[in-house]
Design a protein around this motif. Sequence first.
Motif, PDB file in Angstrom:
ATOM      1  N   ASP A 105     -16.691 -69.301-103.651  1.00 34.62           N
ATOM      2  CA  ASP A 105     -17.407 -69.087-104.902  1.00 34.62           C
ATOM      3  C   ASP A 105     -16.453 -68.388-105.860  1.00 34.62           C
ATOM      4  OD1 ASP A 105     -18.972 -68.324-107.027  1.00 34.62           O
ATOM      5  OD2 ASP A 105     -20.599 -67.533-105.795  1.00 34.62           O
ATOM      6  N   PRO A 106     -16.055 -69.056-106.947  1.00 29.54           N
ATOM      7  CA  PRO A 106     -15.093 -68.458-107.879  1.00 29.54           C
ATOM      8  C   PRO A 106     -15.606 -67.196-108.577  1.00 29.54           C
ATOM      9  CG  PRO A 106     -15.854 -70.587-108.695  1.00 29.54           C
ATOM     10  CD  PRO A 106     -16.450 -70.403-107.339  1.00 29.54           C
ATOM     11  N   ASP A 107     -16.920 -66.973-108.563  1.00 30.05           N
ATOM     12  CA  ASP A 107     -17.489 -65.788-109.208  1.00 30.05           C
ATOM     13  C   ASP A 107     -17.750 -64.646-108.228  1.00 30.05           C
ATOM     14  OD1 ASP A 107     -17.515 -67.130-111.642  1.00 30.05           O
ATOM     15  OD2 ASP A 107     -19.495 -67.985-111.243  1.00 30.05           O
ATOM     16  N   SER A 108     -17.317 -64.803-106.983  1.00 34.78           N
ATOM     17  CA  SER A 108     -17.646 -63.813-105.961  1.00 34.78           C
ATOM     18  C   SER A 108     -16.546 -63.791-104.898  1.00 34.78           C
ATOM     19  CB  SER A 108     -18.983 -64.189-105.322  1.00 34.78           C
ATOM     20  OG  SER A 108     -19.243 -63.413-104.186  1.00 34.78           O
ATOM     21  N   VAL A 109     -16.521 -62.724-104.130  1.00 34.99           N
ATOM     22  CA  VAL A 109     -15.591 -62.675-102.990  1.00 34.99           C
ATOM     23  C   VAL A 109     -16.199 -63.389-101.787  1.00 34.99           C
ATOM     24  CG1 VAL A 109     -14.461 -60.556-103.723  1.00 34.99           C
ATOM     25  CG2 VAL A 109     -16.473 -60.418-102.242  1.00 34.99           C
ATOM     26  N   ASN A 110     -17.465 -63.758-101.895  1.00 35.61           N
ATOM     27  CA  ASN A 110     -18.175 -64.435-100.808  1.00 35.61           C
ATOM     28  C   ASN A 110     -18.094 -65.948-100.956  1.00 35.61           C
ATOM     29  OD1 ASN A 110     -19.108 -61.975 -99.692  1.00 35.61           O
ATOM     30  ND2 ASN A 110     -20.692 -61.892-101.266  1.00 35.61           N
ATOM     31  N   ASN A 111     -18.483 -66.639 -99.909  1.00 37.28           N
ATOM     32  CA  ASN A 111     -18.608 -68.089 -99.954  1.00 37.28           C
ATOM     33  C   ASN A 111     -20.007 -68.462-100.396  1.00 37.28           C
ATOM     34  OD1 ASN A 111     -15.997 -68.686 -99.047  1.00 37.28           O
ATOM     35  ND2 ASN A 111     -16.606 -68.443 -96.913  1.00 37.28           N
ATOM     36  N   GLN A 112     -20.128 -69.653-100.982  1.00 41.19           N
ATOM     37  CA  GLN A 112     -21.427 -70.181-101.379  1.00 41.19           C
ATOM     38  C   GLN A 112     -21.943 -71.075-100.253  1.00 41.19           C
ATOM     39  OE1 GLN A 112     -23.455 -69.754-104.278  1.00 41.19           O
ATOM     40  NE2 GLN A 112     -24.808 -70.710-102.774  1.00 41.19           N
ATOM     41  N   LEU A 113     -23.109 -70.749 -99.710  1.00 39.74           N
ATOM     42  CA  LEU A 113     -23.746 -71.584 -98.698  1.00 39.74           C
ATOM     43  C   LEU A 113     -24.535 -72.677 -99.403  1.00 39.74           C
ATOM     44  CD1 LEU A 113     -24.579 -72.250 -95.776  1.00 39.74           C
ATOM     45  CD2 LEU A 113     -26.476 -70.609 -96.051  1.00 39.74           C
ATOM     46  N   ILE A 114     -24.326 -73.924 -98.948  1.00 39.11           N
ATOM     47  CA  ILE A 114     -25.060 -75.071 -99.468  1.00 39.11           C
ATOM     48  C   ILE A 114     -25.764 -75.737 -98.290  1.00 39.11           C
ATOM     49  CG2 ILE A 114     -24.915 -77.276-100.671  1.00 39.11           C
ATOM     50  CD1 ILE A 114     -22.304 -76.235-101.953  1.00 39.11           C
ATOM     51  N   VAL A 115     -27.077 -75.782 -98.356  1.00 41.17           N
ATOM     52  CA  VAL A 115     -27.907 -76.392 -97.323  1.00 41.17           C
ATOM     53  C   VAL A 115     -28.308 -77.776 -97.825  1.00 41.17           C
ATOM     54  CG1 VAL A 115     -30.085 -76.216 -96.055  1.00 41.17           C
ATOM     55  CG2 VAL A 115     -28.726 -74.151 -96.518  1.00 41.17           C
ATOM     56  N   MET A 116     -27.949 -78.804 -97.049  1.00 43.26           N
ATOM     57  CA  MET A 116     -28.187 -80.179 -97.488  1.00 43.26           C
ATOM     58  C   MET A 116     -29.078 -80.930 -96.509  1.00 43.26           C
ATOM     59  SD  MET A 116     -24.349 -81.240 -98.726  1.00 43.26           S
ATOM     60  CE  MET A 116     -23.481 -80.321 -97.453  1.00 43.26           C
ATOM     61  N   MET A 117     -30.055 -81.602 -97.079  1.00 40.76           N
ATOM     62  CA  MET A 117     -30.953 -82.466 -96.314  1.00 40.76           C
ATOM     63  C   MET A 117     -31.491 -83.513 -97.274  1.00 40.76           C
ATOM     64  SD  MET A 117     -34.068 -81.290 -93.885  1.00 40.76           S
ATOM     65  CE  MET A 117     -34.787 -82.447 -92.724  1.00 40.76           C
ATOM     66  N   TYR A 128     -33.044 -66.572 -99.984  1.00 38.39           N
ATOM     67  CA  TYR A 128     -33.240 -65.302-100.693  1.00 38.39           C
ATOM     68  C   TYR A 128     -31.937 -64.540-100.921  1.00 38.39           C
ATOM     69  CZ  TYR A 128     -38.045 -66.507 -99.888  1.00 38.39           C
ATOM     70  OH  TYR A 128     -39.237 -67.174 -99.879  1.00 38.39           O
ATOM     71  N   SER A 129     -30.833 -65.111-100.478  1.00 39.05           N
ATOM     72  CA  SER A 129     -29.540 -64.485-100.761  1.00 39.05           C
ATOM     73  C   SER A 129     -28.630 -65.431-101.552  1.00 39.05           C
ATOM     74  CB  SER A 129     -28.877 -64.012 -99.470  1.00 39.05           C
ATOM     75  OG  SER A 129     -28.742 -65.080 -98.555  1.00 39.05           O
ATOM     76  N   GLY A 130     -29.229 -66.398-102.256  1.00 38.76           N
ATOM     77  CA  GLY A 130     -28.474 -67.238-103.183  1.00 38.76           C
ATOM     78  C   GLY A 130     -27.960 -68.556-102.657  1.00 38.76           C
ATOM     79  N   ALA A 131     -28.323 -68.950-101.429  1.00 38.60           N
ATOM     80  CA  ALA A 131     -27.875 -70.242-100.905  1.00 38.60           C
ATOM     81  C   ALA A 131     -28.478 -71.374-101.733  1.00 38.60           C
ATOM     82  CB  ALA A 131     -28.270 -70.395 -99.440  1.00 38.60           C
ATOM     83  N   TYR A 132     -27.690 -72.404-101.966  1.00 39.64           N
ATOM     84  CA  TYR A 132     -28.167 -73.584-102.669  1.00 39.64           C
ATOM     85  C   TYR A 132     -28.816 -74.531-101.662  1.00 39.64           C
ATOM     86  CZ  TYR A 132     -24.751 -72.417-106.402  1.00 39.64           C
ATOM     87  OH  TYR A 132     -24.009 -71.816-107.383  1.00 39.64           O
ATOM     88  N   HIS A 133     -29.812 -75.269-102.131  1.00 36.67           N
ATOM     89  CA  HIS A 133     -30.391 -76.362-101.345  1.00 36.67           C
ATOM     90  C   HIS A 133     -30.277 -77.634-102.173  1.00 36.67           C
ATOM     91  CE1 HIS A 133     -32.904 -79.037 -99.177  1.00 36.67           C
ATOM     92  NE2 HIS A 133     -33.981 -78.861 -99.923  1.00 36.67           N
ATOM     93  N   LEU A 134     -29.535 -78.604-101.664  1.00 40.60           N
ATOM     94  CA  LEU A 134     -29.391 -79.897-102.319  1.00 40.60           C
ATOM     95  C   LEU A 134     -30.186 -80.920-101.522  1.00 40.60           C
ATOM     96  CD1 LEU A 134     -25.576 -79.890-103.164  1.00 40.60           C
ATOM     97  CD2 LEU A 134     -27.496 -78.949-104.481  1.00 40.60           C
ATOM     98  N   PHE A 135     -30.898 -81.786-102.226  1.00 40.53           N
ATOM     99  CA  PHE A 135     -31.757 -82.772-101.572  1.00 40.53           C
ATOM    100  C   PHE A 135     -31.840 -84.031-102.428  1.00 40.53           C
ATOM    101  CE2 PHE A 135     -34.420 -80.225-104.347  1.00 40.53           C
ATOM    102  CZ  PHE A 135     -35.230 -81.156-104.973  1.00 40.53           C
TER     103      PHE A 135
END
Length: 177
Positions: A105-117, A128-135
């Motif tokens: 994540d370019p805006d954070s020191v953390n990684n961005q979690l993306i949940v895909m289904m 609740y901690s900012g993970a994206y869900h793509l569907f």
Amino acid sequence: MSTIFFTSDHHFGHKGIIKHANRPFGTVDEMNETMILRWNEKVKKNDIVYHLGDIGLMASSKLVEILERLNGKIHLIKGNHDDLNRDCKERFEWIKDYHELKLPDPDSVNNQLIVMMHYPLMTWKGKYSGAYHLFGHSHGKLTNFNRKTALDIGVDCHNFYPLSYEEVRLIINNNNL
């Protein structure tokens, strides 16, 4: 360096989807050719594509011909119409029902979690901690699906183009303003 793209619900070869999803095409061939062109306008040979299901609804031999014309290394997250496409499995890097991806994540020191289904979820890992869900699956018809970090990635919502990770981040960030 490879770019990462996300997309869903092309329904290559599926005549009925033109009416069902109110697509602006007169014929299946016009729809297929437009979507191939738009895919290849953005996706380059070594880019990574996560396709979230329902890639095609046609004879496997015909679908293989279309898949060979598409740029990128395609990862398939199965949709409800993808069991028909077993003979195309060699074209995919892998095929799964569900996938979690962590990207810098370019805006954070953390990684961005993306949940895909393929299907939209009401809740998902890390919601609740900012993970994206793509569907996909819904063809833009979930107008009351108010989940600020969830995004319908289907082609019907994005002018029949795949979206890069940067575009996904921008849309989700704008949803949260």
